[in-house]
Design an enzyme around this catalytic site. Structure first.
Site, short mmCIF file in Angstrom:
data_model
loop_
_atom_site.label_atom_id
_atom_site.label_comp_id
_atom_site.label_asym_id
_atom_site.label_seq_id
_atom_site.Cartn_x
_atom_site.Cartn_y
_atom_site.Cartn_z
N HIS A 83 0.91 -1.19 -0.10
CA HIS A 83 -0.10 -0.14 -0.10
C HIS A 83 0.99 1.23 -0.05
O HIS A 83 1.03 1.71 1.10
CB HIS A 83 -0.92 -0.04 1.20
CG HIS A 83 -1.91 -0.85 1.24
ND1 HIS A 83 -2.18 -2.29 1.73
CD2 HIS A 83 -3.15 -1.22 0.36
CE1 HIS A 83 -3.08 -2.60 1.52
NE2 HIS A 83 -3.83 -2.31 0.60
N PHE A 139 3.33 3.38 -5.53
CA PHE A 139 3.26 2.58 -6.46
C PHE A 139 2.00 1.92 -7.01
O PHE A 139 1.57 2.00 -8.06
CB PHE A 139 4.64 1.64 -6.69
CG PHE A 139 5.76 2.20 -6.62
CD1 PHE A 139 6.41 2.78 -7.84
CD2 PHE A 139 6.26 2.64 -5.31
CE1 PHE A 139 7.70 3.36 -7.92
CE2 PHE A 139 7.78 3.08 -5.24
CZ PHE A 139 8.37 3.59 -6.47
N HIS A 140 1.43 1.52 -5.76
CA HIS A 140 0.05 0.78 -5.92
C HIS A 140 -1.00 1.75 -6.27
O HIS A 140 -1.85 1.67 -7.25
CB HIS A 140 -0.41 0.07 -4.59
CG HIS A 140 -2.00 -0.19 -4.47
ND1 HIS A 140 -2.40 -1.22 -5.37
CD2 HIS A 140 -2.79 0.32 -3.87
CE1 HIS A 140 -3.83 -1.17 -5.04
NE2 HIS A 140 -4.24 -0.46 -3.83
#
Length: 404
Positions: A158, A161-162
């Site tokens: 989390h 990038f997510h």
């Protein structure tokens, strides 16, 4: 920046006499700096440190918000007002690159290998149509993107990038479906992109169950109901209202209110506890979908963001596997934290490095949640046959894999 720069006591030059509350926080920051001496780089401490040093450079209201957040020891939203000069402005307008836009339309865009400054550039491309349509100030947009990016923690899964990956996946689906013109108003499409980017803002890398069982102040604040999702939505809305980040300021008051009313429930719909409701409500609305019906449009917003949020299995196996191992790492870390804090253990998250447990976890997740969700979405939007093929290929690949 390593912790060697943090062990020194912060230099505070405040022309105003520090209040008792501020004095306590000054002491707290100094203690944190000493506490982490010799540990090495610590991004979270650096964020607190830099935020503290900039408190005296911003308006009093925002300063008080930060002080109160630090005082309450919660996951405080942090905003960097020190950034005033950006790459694009009136004298150097932003011009999107067609080649990068084409890359960003790819289902398998490799987010993880990109540096953060490149992701910020990509986000300007992803939001370009909305920037034009809603006359968004390009400097404000850059400042908003920086504020959002800097407020994702360095969790295994989390993280920024997510969040980028979810936003980019929404972009690919939107591009394949004429910007979801059959299902959403243009303003709501913009809201969907913003929700995707901010849907996990300031995520601590643990679940709602952990927050509730540990009696975290945020669980108290939100009465144990969608604790993290409420926090993410509130933080996103806070940023959208900050002077200099208020990218919706060109809209009418009524339109800004509408954006708020749809962004908040869209982010709240990412709570996995709402998975069945999101699916069932979407099925019900799609029986006689009417774009004039706000409830129908909201249901579409909810399921698209939810699908993209858990959409890692739509990637090719090489990418999907990386994301799978990252979420498993977070699971394992949470179990360790639960043991350390003597709170109930989330046994289903105790996966470790056992390849058989990892395989069962991933195959079960695909069978129970991912495949039915994307099959349902694929019944109503175009261009996702390859997404479904990847989900099925990944399931077969997990069954065959013997080691990692």
């Amino acid at each position: 920046m390593g912790c060697s720069s943090l062990v020194k006591k912060p230099k505070v030059s405040d022309p105003v006499q520090a209040t008792e509350q501020e004095a306590r926080i000054i002491a707290k920051i100094r203690e944190l700096g000493l506490q982490f001496e010799g540990v090495g780089s610590n991004a979270e401490l650096e964020l607190i440190h830099q935020t503290f040093l900039s408190l005296h450079d911003i308006d009093l209201n925002r300063r008080n918000i930060w002080l109160q957040a630090l005082h309450n020891d919660i996951l405080a939203p942090l905003y960097f007002s020190k950034l005033e000069h950006f790459k694009y402005n009136a004298s150097n307008p932003f011009i999107p690159r067609d080649d990068l836009l084409q890359e960003l339309r790819s289902k398998d865009f490799d987010t993880i290998i990109k540096p953060k400054d490149e992701l910020r550039e990509c986000l300007l491309h992803i939001f370009w149509d909305h920037i034009k349509t809603f006359d968004v100030d390009i400097v404000k947009m850059q400042r908003f993107i920086v504020a959002v990016c800097e407020n994702y923690q360095d969790n295994p899964f989390h993280n920024l990038f997510h969040a980028f990956s979810v936003c980019q996946m929404i972009f690919t689906l939107s591009e394949k479906n004429n910007k979801f013109g059959k299902f959403l108003l243009p303003m709501e499409n913009f809201a969907l992109f913003l929700s995707g980017l901010g849907h996990d803002l300031n995520h601590p890398g643990v679940t709602n169950v952990f927050m509730i069982n540990s009696r975290h102040p945020l669980a108290v604040r939100y009465n144990d109901i969608s604790v993290l999702e409420n926090h993410h939505a509130a933080t996103l809305m806070k940023f959208l209202e900050l002077p200099g980040c208020d990218i919706l300021s060109s809209m009418s008051h009524a339109d800004q209110t509408h954006m708020r009313k749809i962004i908040i429930p869209t982010v709240l719909a990412t709570d996995m506890a709402k998975h069945n409701f999101v699916m069932e409500h979407f099925i019900s609305c799609m029986r006689e979908f009417n774009i004039e019906n706000g409830e129908h449009r909201q249901s579409f917003l909810d399921i698209v963001l939810h699908a993209c949020d858990v959409g890692n299995p739509v990637f090719k196996f090489e990418l999907a596997t990386v994301w799978s191992l990252r979420i498993i790492q977070e699971f394992n870390e949470q179990v360790w934290k639960e043991e350390q804090n003597a709170i109930p253990i989330s046994e289903f998250m105790r996966i470790g490095s056992d390849i058989n447990k990892i395989k069962r976890n991933q195959i079960g997740f695909i069978d129970m949640f991912i495949h039915p969700l994307w099959m349902l979405l694929g019944n109503h939007i175009d261009g996702i046959d390859d997404y479904l093929e990847s989900i099925e290929d990944n399931r077969r690949s997990w069954e065959k894999i013997q080691n990692l």
